[in-house]
Design a protein around this motif. Structure first.
Motif, mmCIF file in Angstrom:
data_model
loop_
_atom_site.group_PDB
_atom_site.id
_atom_site.type_symbol
_atom_site.label_atom_id
_atom_site.label_comp_id
_atom_site.label_asym_id
_atom_site.label_seq_id
_atom_site.Cartn_x
_atom_site.Cartn_y
_atom_site.Cartn_z
ATOM 1 N N ASP A 323 -9.868 21.620 -25.396
ATOM 2 C CA ASP A 323 -9.510 21.246 -24.028
ATOM 3 C C ASP A 323 -8.031 21.530 -23.782
ATOM 4 O OD1 ASP A 323 -12.107 20.350 -23.462
ATOM 5 O OD2 ASP A 323 -11.686 18.362 -24.281
ATOM 6 N N GLU A 324 -7.192 21.240 -24.776
ATOM 7 C CA GLU A 324 -5.756 21.528 -24.657
ATOM 8 C C GLU A 324 -5.505 23.027 -24.472
ATOM 9 O OE1 GLU A 324 -3.212 20.073 -27.751
ATOM 10 O OE2 GLU A 324 -4.439 18.279 -28.040
ATOM 11 N N LEU A 325 -6.218 23.827 -25.256
ATOM 12 C CA LEU A 325 -5.980 25.276 -25.261
ATOM 13 C C LEU A 325 -6.709 26.001 -24.135
ATOM 14 C CD1 LEU A 325 -6.278 25.911 -29.118
ATOM 15 C CD2 LEU A 325 -4.181 25.956 -27.744
ATOM 16 N N GLY A 326 -7.605 25.309 -23.465
ATOM 17 C CA GLY A 326 -8.370 25.962 -22.408
ATOM 18 C C GLY A 326 -9.422 26.913 -22.942
ATOM 19 N N LEU A 327 -9.899 26.643 -24.164
ATOM 20 C CA LEU A 327 -10.961 27.470 -24.759
ATOM 21 C C LEU A 327 -12.288 26.731 -24.625
ATOM 22 C CD1 LEU A 327 -9.233 28.788 -28.019
ATOM 23 C CD2 LEU A 327 -9.580 30.010 -25.857
ATOM 24 N N PRO A 328 -13.264 27.335 -23.986
ATOM 25 C CA PRO A 328 -14.543 26.659 -23.783
ATOM 26 C C PRO A 328 -15.350 26.558 -25.074
ATOM 27 C CG PRO A 328 -14.647 28.899 -22.931
ATOM 28 C CD PRO A 328 -13.227 28.676 -23.356
ATOM 29 N N PRO A 332 -21.992 19.972 -28.705
ATOM 30 C CA PRO A 332 -23.223 19.770 -29.474
ATOM 31 C C PRO A 332 -23.990 18.517 -29.067
ATOM 32 C CG PRO A 332 -21.341 20.209 -30.903
ATOM 33 C CD PRO A 332 -20.798 19.892 -29.542
ATOM 34 N N GLU A 333 -25.306 18.608 -29.197
ATOM 35 C CA GLU A 333 -26.182 17.452 -28.985
ATOM 36 C C GLU A 333 -26.569 16.798 -30.305
ATOM 37 O OE1 GLU A 333 -28.890 18.387 -25.220
ATOM 38 O OE2 GLU A 333 -29.271 19.763 -26.875
ATOM 39 N N GLY A 334 -26.235 17.458 -31.419
ATOM 40 C CA GLY A 334 -26.579 16.937 -32.729
ATOM 41 C C GLY A 334 -25.908 17.748 -33.819
ATOM 42 N N GLY A 335 -25.976 17.237 -35.053
ATOM 43 C CA GLY A 335 -25.380 17.933 -36.182
ATOM 44 C C GLY A 335 -23.873 17.776 -36.227
ATOM 45 N N TYR A 336 -23.216 18.637 -37.032
ATOM 46 C CA TYR A 336 -21.762 18.542 -37.163
ATOM 47 C C TYR A 336 -21.061 19.882 -37.030
ATOM 48 C CZ TYR A 336 -23.353 19.062 -42.092
ATOM 49 O OH TYR A 336 -23.982 19.434 -43.256
ATOM 50 N N PHE A 337 -21.682 20.799 -36.306
ATOM 51 C CA PHE A 337 -21.053 22.081 -36.013
ATOM 52 C C PHE A 337 -20.764 22.200 -34.521
ATOM 53 C CE2 PHE A 337 -23.807 23.123 -39.727
ATOM 54 C CZ PHE A 337 -22.800 23.431 -40.626
ATOM 55 N N VAL A 338 -19.673 22.898 -34.204
ATOM 56 C CA VAL A 338 -19.369 23.197 -32.808
ATOM 57 C C VAL A 338 -19.048 24.681 -32.696
ATOM 58 C CG1 VAL A 338 -16.933 22.525 -33.102
ATOM 59 C CG2 VAL A 338 -17.930 22.635 -30.805
ATOM 60 N N LEU A 339 -19.635 25.332 -31.698
ATOM 61 C CA LEU A 339 -19.354 26.735 -31.400
ATOM 62 C C LEU A 339 -18.285 26.806 -30.318
ATOM 63 C CD1 LEU A 339 -22.860 28.506 -31.273
ATOM 64 C CD2 LEU A 339 -21.075 28.804 -32.991
ATOM 65 N N VAL A 340 -17.253 27.589 -30.582
ATOM 66 C CA VAL A 340 -16.138 27.726 -29.647
ATOM 67 C C VAL A 340 -16.046 29.171 -29.196
ATOM 68 C CG1 VAL A 340 -13.657 27.414 -29.321
ATOM 69 C CG2 VAL A 340 -14.926 25.863 -30.836
ATOM 70 N N ASN A 341 -15.909 29.378 -27.881
ATOM 71 C CA ASN A 341 -15.807 30.726 -27.341
ATOM 72 C C ASN A 341 -14.351 31.164 -27.301
ATOM 73 O OD1 ASN A 341 -15.531 32.860 -25.115
ATOM 74 N ND2 ASN A 341 -17.748 32.745 -25.416
ATOM 75 N N MET A 342 -14.044 32.273 -27.953
ATOM 76 C CA MET A 342 -12.666 32.746 -28.081
ATOM 77 C C MET A 342 -12.442 34.075 -27.374
ATOM 78 S SD MET A 342 -11.138 31.352 -31.546
ATOM 79 C CE MET A 342 -11.200 29.594 -31.858
ATOM 80 N N ALA A 343 -13.171 34.291 -26.306
ATOM 81 C CA ALA A 343 -12.983 35.522 -25.541
ATOM 82 C C ALA A 343 -11.557 35.625 -25.000
ATOM 83 C CB ALA A 343 -13.993 35.592 -24.399
ATOM 84 N N LYS A 344 -10.926 34.476 -24.752
ATOM 85 C CA LYS A 344 -9.561 34.476 -24.207
ATOM 86 C C LYS A 344 -8.494 34.770 -25.266
ATOM 87 C CE LYS A 344 -10.584 31.025 -20.614
ATOM 88 N NZ LYS A 344 -10.242 29.656 -20.134
ATOM 89 N N LYS A 419 -1.916 29.372 -29.044
ATOM 90 C CA LYS A 419 -1.473 29.420 -27.651
ATOM 91 C C LYS A 419 -0.878 30.778 -27.274
ATOM 92 C CE LYS A 419 -0.456 24.488 -26.981
ATOM 93 N NZ LYS A 419 0.621 23.489 -26.753
ATOM 94 N N LYS A 420 -0.068 31.346 -28.161
ATOM 95 C CA LYS A 420 0.625 32.605 -27.829
ATOM 96 C C LYS A 420 -0.322 33.799 -27.795
ATOM 97 C CE LYS A 420 2.162 33.002 -32.657
ATOM 98 N NZ LYS A 420 3.342 33.032 -33.529
ATOM 99 N N TYR A 421 -1.569 33.611 -28.272
ATOM 100 C CA TYR A 421 -2.527 34.721 -28.249
ATOM 101 C C TYR A 421 -3.587 34.570 -27.151
ATOM 102 C CZ TYR A 421 -0.571 35.377 -32.909
ATOM 103 O OH TYR A 421 0.277 35.558 -33.974
ATOM 104 N N ILE A 422 -3.492 33.482 -26.378
ATOM 105 C CA ILE A 422 -4.484 33.222 -25.352
ATOM 106 C C ILE A 422 -4.040 33.808 -24.017
ATOM 107 C CG2 ILE A 422 -5.673 31.409 -24.041
ATOM 108 C CD1 ILE A 422 -5.549 29.677 -26.560
#
Length: 423
Positions: A323-328, A332-344, A419-422
């Motif tokens: 949320d800080e970095l503005g990366l969507p 997750p609805e379950g488990g302990y993994f999160v997928l992060v989109n780094m297109a930016k 931050k400097k690469y976004i």
């Protein structure tokens, strides 16, 4: 003339370097040390004390240091039957409907070995747990892939893991007269999606219609943050086709113990048990005993709800950085993994990647870059897709949050270096 006796079998020859060794190689080479490992899904903390104590005490008992019955220690089978009967809405028979395996992975291999002949087809949803594929192919099975589609706005805004969708028409078209099994993973690795009751019913209806076995991988079944439906509970007809897979390692934070099980009707379980006996005969005795005690005491310790609450808190704590970095990300609805989109995240055009990374999709480059530049390891999810569909997730990375809170805070601080690469 006899051929080369050292020629490897086709199943292991000419494989690309696996993702785990690539990530570990980068971690060793990184100038940022020590690496914060958010890649592999092992816990950064011990099982609860009542489970650890049970393991220690089991080592002092003669019978717990000898072979267990091939189908599992009676105490563990009974504990699992007692724990899961309320979910299934009936009393499970521990001798006829439960079998213990050497981890959930060997349990799934046993299921495939039990029912697949050469050329039989198994439908697997992409992304998939990578071990499914080799486990299906070992007995001669053929994998048929049906991809899950990411949320339309997943590259621009945070969305729910529920929005990864299955095209039911594609699934139905994938079914042939050779289809023997379908694999469902809920809560899902790596997406964190918990399939809704409606989605599961639609899949199950096709399986009943075509008489297809359902292998339901529910190893994260104690870590869900939305309503969770077990496939086998949909109807008696579906239950007759369903093998449910569980994991003591996931349940009690001890992935190295390799205690798993399958629950299902006797006419299926007896063949899984027979295959398991041929693969490894029996499973680790003292850790089966400790897992049994874990199930017997978990409710009185309030462990299940505490485990779920703590993991959700870890997920929320870690995801603050996106949320800080503005990366969507895909919440997750379950488990302990999160997928992060780094297109930016824009990788420097002149950045030098080793050849075995440069030839892989963008997520491998992102993973290597994060390890080398910010010292945080994450897994590229194209490893869990076919080459044909890898483009679906080439801008995403998978992070595991089952770590101590201080580790999560360190990871967040380092990730702020992006931050400097976004752009």
């Amino acid at each position: 003339m006899r051929g080369d006796p050292f020629k490897p079998a086709a199943r292991v020859a000419n494989q690309r370097q696996d993702v785990w060794s690539i990530v570990n190689e980068a971690a060793v080479k990184s100038p940022v040390q020590p690496i914060v490992n958010m890649g592999q899904g092992f816990f950064g903390y011990n099982p609860p004390a009542f489970v650890v104590d049970a393991a220690k005490q089991a080592l002092d008992r003669v019978e717990c240091n000898q072979y267990s019955p091939t189908k599992g220690r009676p105490r563990l089978k009974k504990a699992i039957a007692n724990s899961y009967s309320p979910f299934f809405g009936r009393t499970l028979d521990p001798e006829k409907e439960v079998t213990i395996t050497t981890g959930a992975n060997e349990g799934m291999l046993s299921a495939f070995m039990a029912f697949l002949e050469q050329g039989d087809e198994v439908i697997v949803f992409e992304p998939f747990f990578d071990q499914y594929i080799s486990n299906i192919r070992l007995p001669g099975g053929e994998v048929v892939y049906v991809p899950l589609q990411p949320p339309e706005k997943g590259s621009t805004q945070t969305t729910s893991a529920a929005e990864w969708s299955l095209d039911m028409s594609k699934l139905e078209k994938a079914i042939t007269d050779k289809t023997r099994m379908i694999v469902i993973n809920s809560p899902h690795n790596p997406i964190g999606k918990v399939f809704s009751k409606q989605e599961l019913q639609a899949i199950a209806d096709l399986c009943v219609k075509h008489n297809i076995i359902i292998l339901s991988d529910e190893v994260y079944d104690r870590l869900y943050y939305v309503p969770f439906t077990r496939v086998a509970t949909l109807s008696p007809e579906v239950a007759e086709l369903t093998l449910t897979v569980g994991s003591g390692g996931k349940n009690f934070y001890c992935t190295g113990w390799r205690v798993g099980w399958l629950i299902g009707p006797e006419h299926l379980i007896k063949h899984v048990s027979a295959a398991h006996t041929q693969i490894c005969y029996s499973s680790v005795s003292p850790l089966q005993e400790a897992t049994a005690i874990g199930f017997e005491r978990a409710d009185e310790e309030g462990f299940w709800e505490e485990s779920k609450r703590e993991m959700r808190q870890k997920m929320d704590l870690f995801n603050e950085v996106w949320d800080e970095l503005g990366l969507p990300y895909s919440d997750p609805e379950g488990g302990y993994f999160v997928l992060v989109n780094m297109a930016k995240v824009k990788l420097p055009e002149d950045y030098i990647f080793p050849p075995h990374v440069a030839e892989r999709p963008r997520d491998f480059k992102l993973s290597w870059f994060l390890i080398m530049e910010v010292g945080v390891a994450a897994i590229p999810p194209t490893e869990f897709f076919t080459d044909q569909n890898a483009h679906i997730v080439e801008d995403w990375l998978r992070f595991a949050v089952c770590k101590d809170d201080q580790v999560l805070e360190t990871a967040k601080e380092r990730l702020r270096g992006l931050k400097k690469y976004i752009q």
